[in-house]
Write an enzyme that holds these catalytic residues in place. Structure first.
Site, PDB file in Angstrom:
ATOM      1  N   GLY A  12       0.825  -1.213   0.000  1.00 41.06           N
ATOM      2  CA  GLY A  12       0.000   0.000   0.000  1.00 41.06           C
ATOM      3  C   GLY A  12       0.852   1.253   0.000  1.00 41.06           C
ATOM      4  O   GLY A  12       2.087   1.193   0.109  1.00 41.06           O
ATOM      5  N   LYS A  16      -0.675   5.265  -5.579  1.00 38.19           N
ATOM      6  CA  LYS A  16      -1.775   4.931  -6.500  1.00 38.19           C
ATOM      7  C   LYS A  16      -2.622   6.162  -6.814  1.00 38.19           C
ATOM      8  O   LYS A  16      -3.014   6.386  -7.954  1.00 38.19           O
ATOM      9  CB  LYS A  16      -2.680   3.845  -5.873  1.00 38.19           C
ATOM     10  N   HIS A  41      -5.314   8.297  -0.078  1.00 34.40           N
ATOM     11  CA  HIS A  41      -4.654   8.606  -1.346  1.00 34.40           C
ATOM     12  C   HIS A  41      -4.443  10.114  -1.435  1.00 34.40           C
ATOM     13  O   HIS A  41      -5.403  10.883  -1.380  1.00 34.40           O
ATOM     14  CB  HIS A  41      -5.514   8.107  -2.522  1.00 34.40           C
ATOM     15  N   ARG A 145     -23.539 -12.939   5.580  1.00 33.44           N
ATOM     16  CA  ARG A 145     -24.892 -12.670   5.081  1.00 33.44           C
ATOM     17  C   ARG A 145     -25.760 -11.892   6.077  1.00 33.44           C
ATOM     18  O   ARG A 145     -26.953 -12.083   6.153  1.00 33.44           O
ATOM     19  CB  ARG A 145     -25.582 -13.982   4.663  1.00 33.44           C
ATOM     20  N   THR A 240      -5.316  -6.880   4.961  1.00 31.79           N
ATOM     21  CA  THR A 240      -6.643  -6.291   5.061  1.00 31.79           C
ATOM     22  C   THR A 240      -7.658  -7.393   4.756  1.00 31.79           C
ATOM     23  O   THR A 240      -7.279  -8.541   4.499  1.00 31.79           O
ATOM     24  CB  THR A 240      -6.775  -5.056   4.138  1.00 31.79           C
TER      25      THR A 240
HETATM   26  P1  GDP Z   1      -1.520   5.599  -2.195  1.00 32.29           P
HETATM   27  O1  GDP Z   1      -2.210   5.132  -0.960  1.00 32.29           O
HETATM   28  O2  GDP Z   1      -0.934   4.493  -2.977  1.00 32.29           O
HETATM   29  O3  GDP Z   1      -2.380   6.505  -3.042  1.00 32.29           O
HETATM   30  O4  GDP Z   1      -0.295   6.476  -1.700  1.00 32.29           O
HETATM   31  P2  GDP Z   1      -0.316   7.611  -0.555  1.00 32.29           P
HETATM   32  O5  GDP Z   1      -0.967   8.814  -1.134  1.00 32.29           O
HETATM   33  O6  GDP Z   1      -0.845   7.056   0.722  1.00 32.29           O
HETATM   34  O7  GDP Z   1       1.229   7.814  -0.323  1.00 32.29           O
HETATM   35  C1  GDP Z   1       2.085   8.211  -1.348  1.00 32.29           C
HETATM   36  C2  GDP Z   1       2.699   9.566  -0.947  1.00 32.29           C
HETATM   37  O8  GDP Z   1       3.790   9.837  -1.793  1.00 32.29           O
HETATM   38  C3  GDP Z   1       1.738  10.728  -1.104  1.00 32.29           C
HETATM   39  O9  GDP Z   1       2.010  11.682  -0.127  1.00 32.29           O
HETATM   40  C4  GDP Z   1       2.073  11.271  -2.500  1.00 32.29           C
HETATM   41  O10 GDP Z   1       1.816  12.659  -2.625  1.00 32.29           O
HETATM   42  C5  GDP Z   1       3.561  11.011  -2.540  1.00 32.29           C
HETATM   43  N1  GDP Z   1       4.104  10.726  -3.878  1.00 32.29           N
HETATM   44  C6  GDP Z   1       3.521  10.082  -4.923  1.00 32.29           C
HETATM   45  N2  GDP Z   1       4.403   9.951  -5.940  1.00 32.29           N
HETATM   46  C7  GDP Z   1       5.561  10.525  -5.523  1.00 32.29           C
HETATM   47  C8  GDP Z   1       6.859  10.672  -6.107  1.00 32.29           C
HETATM   48  O11 GDP Z   1       7.136  10.232  -7.211  1.00 32.29           O
HETATM   49  N3  GDP Z   1       7.808  11.306  -5.353  1.00 32.29           N
HETATM   50  C9  GDP Z   1       7.564  11.778  -4.094  1.00 32.29           C
HETATM   51  N4  GDP Z   1       8.548  12.365  -3.434  1.00 32.29           N
HETATM   52  N5  GDP Z   1       6.359  11.637  -3.513  1.00 32.29           N
HETATM   53  C10 GDP Z   1       5.372  11.013  -4.213  1.00 32.29           C
HETATM   54  P1  IMO Z   2      -3.810   2.652   0.636  1.00 34.26           P
HETATM   55  O1  IMO Z   2      -4.975   2.493  -0.297  1.00 34.26           O
HETATM   56  C1  IMO Z   2      -1.252   0.927   3.693  1.00 34.26           C
HETATM   57  C2  IMO Z   2      -3.079  -1.950   6.449  1.00 34.26           C
HETATM   58  C3  IMO Z   2      -3.199  -1.508   7.886  1.00 34.26           C
HETATM   59  C4  IMO Z   2      -3.050  -2.851   8.579  1.00 34.26           C
HETATM   60  C5  IMO Z   2      -3.790  -3.795   7.631  1.00 34.26           C
HETATM   61  C6  IMO Z   2      -5.221  -4.103   8.054  1.00 34.26           C
HETATM   62  O2  IMO Z   2      -3.646   4.023   1.153  1.00 34.26           O
HETATM   63  O3  IMO Z   2      -2.580   2.072   0.048  1.00 34.26           O
HETATM   64  P2  IMO Z   2      -7.484  -2.694   7.909  1.00 34.26           P
HETATM   65  O4  IMO Z   2      -7.861  -1.407   8.583  1.00 34.26           O
HETATM   66  O5  IMO Z   2      -7.566  -2.668   6.426  1.00 34.26           O
HETATM   67  O6  IMO Z   2      -8.188  -3.883   8.483  1.00 34.26           O
HETATM   68  O7  IMO Z   2      -5.923  -2.891   8.313  1.00 34.26           O
HETATM   69  O8  IMO Z   2      -3.798  -3.166   6.378  1.00 34.26           O
HETATM   70  N1  IMO Z   2      -3.687  -1.014   5.463  1.00 34.26           N
HETATM   71  C7  IMO Z   2      -2.973  -0.194   4.676  1.00 34.26           C
HETATM   72  N2  IMO Z   2      -1.646   0.048   4.630  1.00 34.26           N
HETATM   73  N3  IMO Z   2      -2.070   1.533   2.837  1.00 34.26           N
HETATM   74  C8  IMO Z   2      -3.392   1.294   2.853  1.00 34.26           C
HETATM   75  O9  IMO Z   2      -4.243   1.789   1.922  1.00 34.26           O
HETATM   76  C9  IMO Z   2      -3.911   0.417   3.821  1.00 34.26           C
HETATM   77  N4  IMO Z   2      -5.150  -0.030   4.136  1.00 34.26           N
HETATM   78  C10 IMO Z   2      -4.994  -0.908   5.128  1.00 34.26           C
HETATM   79  O10 IMO Z   2      -2.185  -0.608   8.252  1.00 34.26           O
HETATM   80  O11 IMO Z   2      -1.704  -3.241   8.573  1.00 34.26           O
HETATM   81 MG    MG Z   3      -2.211   5.482   1.080  1.00 35.84          MG
END
Ligand code: GDP
Ligand code: IMO
Ligand code: MG
Length: 431
Positions: A12, A16, A41, A145, A240
């Site tokens: 995660g 994305k 995100h 269910r 998860t």
């Molecule tokens: P996601 O859950 O996969 O959507 O990712 P998150 O948003 O939780 O975490 C990714 C973090 O990295 C966010 O704060 C983005 O703004 C940042 N990010 C994404 N791409 C890049 C990159 O190429 N370089 C840097 N430095 N940060 C990035």
């Molecule tokens: P995005 O979409 C990173 C992790 C939690 C925990 C495990 C189970 O931002 O990548 P849950 O609350 O789903 O039952 O927790 O999954 N987890 C994530 N870690 N990014 C996420 O989402 C996550 N969603 C759940 O930290 O280890």
């Molecule tokens: Mg994230």
């Protein structure tokens, strides 16, 4: 290609949201197919930051249809708050551009309470480190269910019958955990209130998407979490509660698997994980701290510090295979700027034997130690690079080596959080 699935290929937080937002320019529909508001995100567009949890990351662009599919678990109170927050940032959200599948299970307050009570009651070593958002308990009710689904909100008698069925299960469970019984009438009132706000968005998503598909519209499926958190293929039980891999995209909205043309895996140039569980390349030293500081590795949903480590090519090769990933988007390459030497895990040592994948048994996973390959780093900045020509030679070598080791090409490269700091190599939507 008409329809593209985006999945996280690690634990995660691979970036994305940024990539889905970037790709959504080319799509007509953006659909979430699993997970819930455990996702976080972050999008950065011209310096403006948007934090999305339940809403699809395509919502920020105007003129697109955003869809919450039946594979998602939805906290309706959270969703309405998130809609208000994002609207306050100037984004239009109406039933015209947001649809929720009628067969989506609802996360109730009792799910979050159960999730948190279980985590608090767990002894050290058995905690999962969940986000506490009620995701697991809601999925349990779905397969048991006894979930309340969006469509149930439309009819009072059905809703009451569904609440009774759910409480038959939850009240004895709560008693055992020392939580007070659910106030039945209070819950029904709460649901009746929120129904007015949620029902305008409810739609037969399977039908709408199949019509869009027939009309030649392009669908972008947005996965949450990452493949190593998948309920079947992740590091169980530290996962998860949903399938997060590409196969879920079809069942999570109601479209045939043959309608998926391209799977894009999102891969961070190093590795992070939030919560408990195995992490072979974790760094508990200055290098790990440096990755966390430079990469701002704090969770978008819970604010927790993310654990950091070297790139694990063995794991990503595995997740590319499981999701049938056609190409990857390599993100956060810029975070590696300035390292003298970089390490990549290419395989594991298990009791003296070389293994090119992470085994399933927990005790074997714990005994796996990474076999590293070292590469020279680069001192130049790659931050904000928008073409290959802007990348130092050693950064290009690193990317090429990653491609070789994971046996999958790089389609996109990301060099900062900003939407446009993205290098396109192969367009996943190109025919
Ligand atoms: P996601 O859950 O996969 O959507 O990712 P998150 O948003 O939780 O975490 C990714 C973090 O990295 C966010 O704060 C983005 O703004 C940042 N990010 C994404 N791409 C890049 C990159 O190429 N370089 C840097 N430095 N940060 C990035
Ligand atoms: P995005 O979409 C990173 C992790 C939690 C925990 C495990 C189970 O931002 O990548 P849950 O609350 O789903 O039952 O927790 O999954 N987890 C994530 N870690 N990014 C996420 O989402 C996550 N969603 C759940 O930290 O280890
Ligand atoms: Mg994230």
């Amino acid at each position: 290609m008409a329809n593209v699935v985006v999945v996280g290929a690690q634990w995660g937080d691979e970036g994305k949201g940024k990539i889905v937002d970037w790709l959504s320019e080319r799509a007509d529909v953006i659909a979430r197919f699993q997970g819930g508001h455990n996702a976080g995100h972050t999008l950065v567009i011209d310096g403006k930051v948007y934090k999305l949890h339940a809403l699809p990351s395509g919502v920020v662009r105007g003129g697109k249809l955003s869809v919450i599919g039946n594979g998602v678990v939805l906290d309706p109170w959270h969703l309405i708050k998130e809609i208000e927050t994002i609207r306050a940032q100037g984004v239009e959200i109406t039933p015209e551009n947001l649809m929720i599948a009628e067969n989506t299970p609802l996360i109730l307050p009792l799910h979050g309470e159960l999730d948190r009570a279980r985590e608090e009651a767990a002894s050290a070593g058995t905690k999962i480190g969940t986000t506490g958002r009620g995701i697991g308990p809601c999925y349990e009710d779905k397969v048991g269910r006894r979930a309340i689904r969006v469509a149930d909100l439309a009819d009072k008698a059905t809703l009451e019958a569904r609440v009774d069925r759910a409480l038959q299960h939850h009240n004895p469970l709560r008693k055992g955990l020392g939580i007070e019984e659910v106030d039945r009438a209070g819950l029904i009132d709460l649901l009746a209130e929120i129904a007015k706000e949620i029902l305008p968005y409810a739609a037969p998503v399977w039908k709408v998407l199949n019509e869009k598909r027939k009309a030649g519209k392009r669908i972008l499926f947005e996965g949450a979490q990452g493949s190593l958190l998948d309920i079947d293929f992740g590091t169980y039980p530290y996962v998860t509660s949903s399938n997060v891999i590409a196969g879920q995209a079809a069942t999570g909205v109601g479209i045939g698997p043959g309608s998926i043309d391209y799977v894009l895996g999102i891969v961070k140039a190093y590795t992070t994980r939030v919560g408990e569980g195995p992490f072979p390349t974790e760094l508990l030293d200055d290098d790990g701290e440096r990755l966390g500081t430079r990469g701002h590795e704090f969770g978008t949903t819970t604010g927790r510090k993310r654990r950091c480590g070297w790139f694990d090519a063995a794991l990503v090769r595995q997740t590319c295979a499981i999701s049938g990933i056609n190409g990857i988007s390599l993100t956060k390459l810029d975070v590696l700027d300035g390292f003298e030497t970089l390490k990549i895990c290419v395989a594991y040592d298990l009791d003296g034997q070389r293994l090119d994948y992470l085994p399933t048994a927990a005790d074997e996973q714990a005994r796996c130690t990474p076999i590293y390959e070292e590469m020279p780093g680069w001192q130049e900045s790659t931050e904000g690079a928008r073409s290959w020509a802007d990348l130092p030679a050693n950064a290009i070598k690193y990317v090429k080596r990653v491609e070789e080791l994971i046996e999958c090409p790089v389609a996109l490269l990301s060099t900062s959080p900003e939407r446009d700091d993205t290098i396109l190599v192969t367009d996943p939507f190109a025919d």
